[in-house]
Design a protein around this motif. Structure first.
Motif, PDB file in Angstrom:
ATOM      1  N   GLY A   1       0.822  -1.195   0.000  1.00  0.00           N
ATOM      2  CA  GLY A   1       0.000   0.000   0.000  1.00  0.00           C
ATOM      3  C   GLY A   1       0.851   1.237   0.000  1.00  0.00           C
ATOM      4  O   GLY A   1       2.054   1.164  -0.217  1.00  0.00           O
ATOM      5  N   PRO A   2       0.194   2.385   0.219  1.00  0.00           N
ATOM      6  CA  PRO A   2       0.960   3.625   0.207  1.00  0.00           C
ATOM      7  C   PRO A   2       1.958   3.686   1.354  1.00  0.00           C
ATOM      8  O   PRO A   2       1.801   3.001   2.370  1.00  0.00           O
ATOM      9  CB  PRO A   2      -0.129   4.700   0.351  1.00  0.00           C
ATOM     10  CG  PRO A   2      -1.277   4.003   0.982  1.00  0.00           C
ATOM     11  CD  PRO A   2      -1.230   2.592   0.517  1.00  0.00           C
ATOM     12  N   VAL A   3       2.958   4.524   1.161  1.00  0.00           N
ATOM     13  CA  VAL A   3       3.992   4.663   2.184  1.00  0.00           C
ATOM     14  C   VAL A   3       3.360   5.202   3.461  1.00  0.00           C
ATOM     15  O   VAL A   3       2.665   6.208   3.441  1.00  0.00           O
ATOM     16  CB  VAL A   3       5.085   5.624   1.684  1.00  0.00           C
ATOM     17  CG1 VAL A   3       6.095   5.903   2.774  1.00  0.00           C
ATOM     18  CG2 VAL A   3       5.763   5.049   0.459  1.00  0.00           C
ATOM     19  N   PRO A   4       3.544   4.523   4.585  1.00  0.00           N
ATOM     20  CA  PRO A   4       2.956   5.007   5.838  1.00  0.00           C
ATOM     21  C   PRO A   4       3.702   6.248   6.319  1.00  0.00           C
ATOM     22  O   PRO A   4       4.848   6.472   5.929  1.00  0.00           O
ATOM     23  CB  PRO A   4       3.175   3.836   6.803  1.00  0.00           C
ATOM     24  CG  PRO A   4       4.354   3.121   6.265  1.00  0.00           C
ATOM     25  CD  PRO A   4       4.335   3.315   4.782  1.00  0.00           C
ATOM     26  N   PRO A   5       3.049   7.074   7.144  1.00  0.00           N
ATOM     27  CA  PRO A   5       3.742   8.253   7.653  1.00  0.00           C
ATOM     28  C   PRO A   5       4.938   7.853   8.512  1.00  0.00           C
ATOM     29  O   PRO A   5       4.896   6.834   9.200  1.00  0.00           O
ATOM     30  CB  PRO A   5       2.668   8.966   8.486  1.00  0.00           C
ATOM     31  CG  PRO A   5       1.669   7.914   8.816  1.00  0.00           C
ATOM     32  CD  PRO A   5       1.666   6.958   7.671  1.00  0.00           C
ATOM     33  N   ALA A   6       5.981   8.667   8.434  1.00  0.00           N
ATOM     34  CA  ALA A   6       7.173   8.361   9.218  1.00  0.00           C
ATOM     35  C   ALA A   6       6.843   8.483  10.700  1.00  0.00           C
ATOM     36  O   ALA A   6       6.199   9.447  11.111  1.00  0.00           O
ATOM     37  CB  ALA A   6       8.296   9.323   8.854  1.00  0.00           C
ATOM     38  N   PRO A   7       7.214   7.492  11.491  1.00  0.00           N
ATOM     39  CA  PRO A   7       6.886   7.549  12.909  1.00  0.00           C
ATOM     40  C   PRO A   7       7.625   8.695  13.610  1.00  0.00           C
ATOM     41  O   PRO A   7       8.670   9.147  13.150  1.00  0.00           O
ATOM     42  CB  PRO A   7       7.345   6.191  13.441  1.00  0.00           C
ATOM     43  CG  PRO A   7       8.314   5.697  12.454  1.00  0.00           C
ATOM     44  CD  PRO A   7       7.945   6.280  11.135  1.00  0.00           C
ATOM     45  N   GLU A   8       7.043   9.120  14.721  1.00  0.00           N
ATOM     46  CA  GLU A   8       7.647  10.209  15.477  1.00  0.00           C
ATOM     47  C   GLU A   8       9.018   9.791  16.007  1.00  0.00           C
ATOM     48  O   GLU A   8       9.178   8.658  16.482  1.00  0.00           O
ATOM     49  CB  GLU A   8       6.723  10.561  16.649  1.00  0.00           C
ATOM     50  CG  GLU A   8       6.878  11.988  17.142  1.00  0.00           C
ATOM     51  CD  GLU A   8       5.859  12.298  18.245  1.00  0.00           C
ATOM     52  OE1 GLU A   8       6.258  12.815  19.279  1.00  0.00           O
ATOM     53  OE2 GLU A   8       4.666  11.973  18.029  1.00  0.00           O
ATOM     54  N   GLY A   9       9.948  10.716  15.922  1.00  0.00           N
ATOM     55  CA  GLY A   9      11.286  10.419  16.441  1.00  0.00           C
ATOM     56  C   GLY A   9      12.170   9.679  15.467  1.00  0.00           C
ATOM     57  O   GLY A   9      13.277   9.274  15.806  1.00  0.00           O
ATOM     58  N   SER A  10      11.692   9.481  14.256  1.00  0.00           N
ATOM     59  CA  SER A  10      12.504   8.726  13.302  1.00  0.00           C
ATOM     60  C   SER A  10      13.436   9.660  12.536  1.00  0.00           C
ATOM     61  O   SER A  10      13.154  10.845  12.378  1.00  0.00           O
ATOM     62  CB  SER A  10      11.602   7.986  12.315  1.00  0.00           C
ATOM     63  OG  SER A  10      10.915   8.912  11.510  1.00  0.00           O
ATOM     64  N   THR A  11      14.540   9.119  12.095  1.00  0.00           N
ATOM     65  CA  THR A  11      15.445   9.860  11.218  1.00  0.00           C
ATOM     66  C   THR A  11      15.561   9.084   9.924  1.00  0.00           C
ATOM     67  O   THR A  11      15.383   7.858   9.895  1.00  0.00           O
ATOM     68  CB  THR A  11      16.851   9.990  11.837  1.00  0.00           C
ATOM     69  OG1 THR A  11      17.234   8.719  12.364  1.00  0.00           O
ATOM     70  CG2 THR A  11      16.878  11.025  12.944  1.00  0.00           C
ATOM     71  N   THR A  12      15.860   9.816   8.865  1.00  0.00           N
ATOM     72  CA  THR A  12      15.979   9.150   7.577  1.00  0.00           C
ATOM     73  C   THR A  12      17.398   8.631   7.395  1.00  0.00           C
ATOM     74  O   THR A  12      18.364   9.385   7.537  1.00  0.00           O
ATOM     75  CB  THR A  12      15.622  10.122   6.450  1.00  0.00           C
ATOM     76  OG1 THR A  12      14.287  10.587   6.659  1.00  0.00           O
ATOM     77  CG2 THR A  12      15.709   9.433   5.100  1.00  0.00           C
ATOM     78  N   VAL A  13      17.494   7.358   7.124  1.00  0.00           N
ATOM     79  CA  VAL A  13      18.808   6.773   6.857  1.00  0.00           C
ATOM     80  C   VAL A  13      18.825   6.245   5.425  1.00  0.00           C
ATOM     81  O   VAL A  13      17.771   5.953   4.849  1.00  0.00           O
ATOM     82  CB  VAL A  13      19.154   5.623   7.832  1.00  0.00           C
ATOM     83  CG1 VAL A  13      19.160   6.102   9.261  1.00  0.00           C
ATOM     84  CG2 VAL A  13      18.190   4.467   7.653  1.00  0.00           C
ATOM     85  N   THR A  14      20.020   6.185   4.872  1.00  0.00           N
ATOM     86  CA  THR A  14      20.167   5.636   3.533  1.00  0.00           C
ATOM     87  C   THR A  14      20.526   4.162   3.659  1.00  0.00           C
ATOM     88  O   THR A  14      21.500   3.812   4.320  1.00  0.00           O
ATOM     89  CB  THR A  14      21.277   6.368   2.771  1.00  0.00           C
ATOM     90  OG1 THR A  14      21.003   7.769   2.809  1.00  0.00           O
ATOM     91  CG2 THR A  14      21.346   5.906   1.333  1.00  0.00           C
ATOM     92  N   VAL A  15      19.722   3.333   3.062  1.00  0.00           N
ATOM     93  CA  VAL A  15      20.027   1.901   3.033  1.00  0.00           C
ATOM     94  C   VAL A  15      20.560   1.567   1.650  1.00  0.00           C
ATOM     95  O   VAL A  15      19.860   1.704   0.651  1.00  0.00           O
ATOM     96  CB  VAL A  15      18.783   1.055   3.353  1.00  0.00           C
ATOM     97  CG1 VAL A  15      19.147  -0.417   3.402  1.00  0.00           C
ATOM     98  CG2 VAL A  15      18.162   1.485   4.662  1.00  0.00           C
TER      99      VAL A  15
END
Lengths: 141, 262
Positions: B15-29
């Motif tokens: 499904g669609p991308v869920p909202p980023a949870p609170e306190g999360s940071t974006t990392v590159t995988v």
């Protein structure tokens, strides 16, 4: 509709290994042990050799034909140098054999590299032993 | 109803991308990919994934597979460090993706974090992070990892003292994830080496007082592809997600061979 009974996935019988059956020989064990023991012996032989040649009595500057001739007139130093030659050569050759076994990708490459190694080892050991045993102090005169 | 242009979720998406949870940071995988139907060489793919410090690397892979690229292929079964199916090379070391936390991979000082994920080395890659485990299991089977006895079976259980049981306790913990074997540089370059995992499982039976196949297994491991290939680099001990002292176990087998004493 006939139910087809799937046979169990292809499994080798537990007692029929696809590898070559183990040979009952201890070559690898002795090679491993030799590396440890010759390494210990070489520590003494090589460090002693370096000490005598480079540090004692003016070090490397006093080494000339007469010095070598004088040393090899004694069976003790003949044996010392012979042991050093054989142990270092076999130790190094076995180490290289391991490296070749580890890194050669093709069986043919592995075979020829090892043949080259064994030839070089035999030549060097033979030549060195020949010199030590047949050295004559009169050869220079 | 307002028509918004939405890009269709990728194939296999949940499904669609869920909202980023609170306190999360974006990392590159950064994932080493290989699709045998398209690629001739492996390639690197990068994904931006929101991650909580308490997330495991497996969660990031799930995020990629479920919402960004459904073609990402990897193994995982229990996802809790028991089954050993999600062994992979994370930031250059072999780990179970379900046991590595993002907070332990975060680069400090507010710098962007990149997590590299590769398939374990030394085994043929089928697709992406999925490797052919058969050479690994072949070496495992070759050391006969099962109880070998002779004579009549006892009417009740085979008795063993606590000290005898403790002798091989460490090596009973193996889950056959292949982290150790595929971290071994000797195994990388020479696939015929039995590898740490097979030796660990041989150790488990060699030092079992109830087992009678020790001599047979020692002969197998005395061969040219056996324990003498071990170079004690300790990669295996470092890689083991179960904390098995793998190199120590290999050394114990060497000692048993040297002195023919179990």
């Amino acid at each position: 509709m006939t139910a087809t009974v799937d046979s169990a996935p292809e499994l080798a019988a537990p007692r029929s290994p696809r590898r070559r059956p183990a040979r009952r020989n201890n070559v690898e064990l002795y090679a491993w042990l030799f590396m440890r023991l010759s390494g210990l012996a070489l520590l003494v032989l090589v460090l002693g050799h370096l000490f005598i040649m480079n540090i004692l009595d003016g070090g490397v500057h006093r080494i000339n034909f007469a010095f070598v001739a004088g040393r090899w007139s004694s069976p003790f130093w003949q044996f010392w140098d012979l042991a050093m030659l054989w142990l270092a050569q076999l130790h190094g050759a076995n180490g290289l054999r391991t490296v070749i076994n580890d890194y050669a990708r093709k069986d043919a490459t592995r075979f020829w590299l090892k043949m080259l190694l064994y030839t070089a080892t035999v030549l060097i050991v033979a030549l060195g032993s020949f010199v030590i045993f047949t050295f004559s102090p009169d050869v220079g005169s | 109803m307002t028509a918004t242009v939405e890009t269709a979720p990728p194939a296999g998406s949940r499904g669609p991308v869920p909202p980023a949870p609170e306190g999360s940071t974006t990392v590159t995988v950064k994932i080493r990919r290989f699709n045998p139907e398209v690629d001739s060489e492996p390639r690197w793919d990068s994904f931006e994934v929101p991650a909580l410090p308490t997330d495991r690397v497996l969660n990031l892979l799930h995020y990629v597979k479920w919402y960004l690229d459904g073609t990402l292929t990897f193994r995982r079964s229990c996802a809790h460090g028991i089954c050993g199916s999600d062994a992979m090379r994370i930031n250059g070391v072999n780990r179970l993706a379900c046991k590595v936390l993002v907070k332990d991979l975060m680069s400090g000082g507010g710098k962007a974090t990149t997590i590299t994920v590769e398939p374990i080395k030394g085994l043929p890659v089928h697709k992406d992070l999925l490797v052919d485990m058969e050479p690994f299991f072949e070496a495992f089977r070759a050391v006969k990892p099962y109880l070998m006895t002779s004579g009549n079976e006892p009417t009740r259980e085979r008795i063993q003292s606590q000290a005898d049981r403790a002798r091989f306790d460490d090596t009973t913990k193996c889950i056959l994830c292949a982290c150790c074997t595929t971290s071994c540089p000797v195994y990388w370059s020479e696939g015929s080496y039995f590898g740490p995992a097979a030796i660990v499982n041989a150790h488990r039976f060699i030092f079992d007082s109830r087992d009678e196949g020790a001599e047979e297994r020692l002969d197998i491991l005395n061969d040219v592809d056996g324990v003498w290939r071990c170079r004690t680099t300790f990669n295996c001990t470092d890689a083991c997600p179960r904390g098995i002292q793998v190199t120590k176990a290999i050394q114990e087998v060497k000692r048993a061979l040297l002195f023919r004493r179990v």
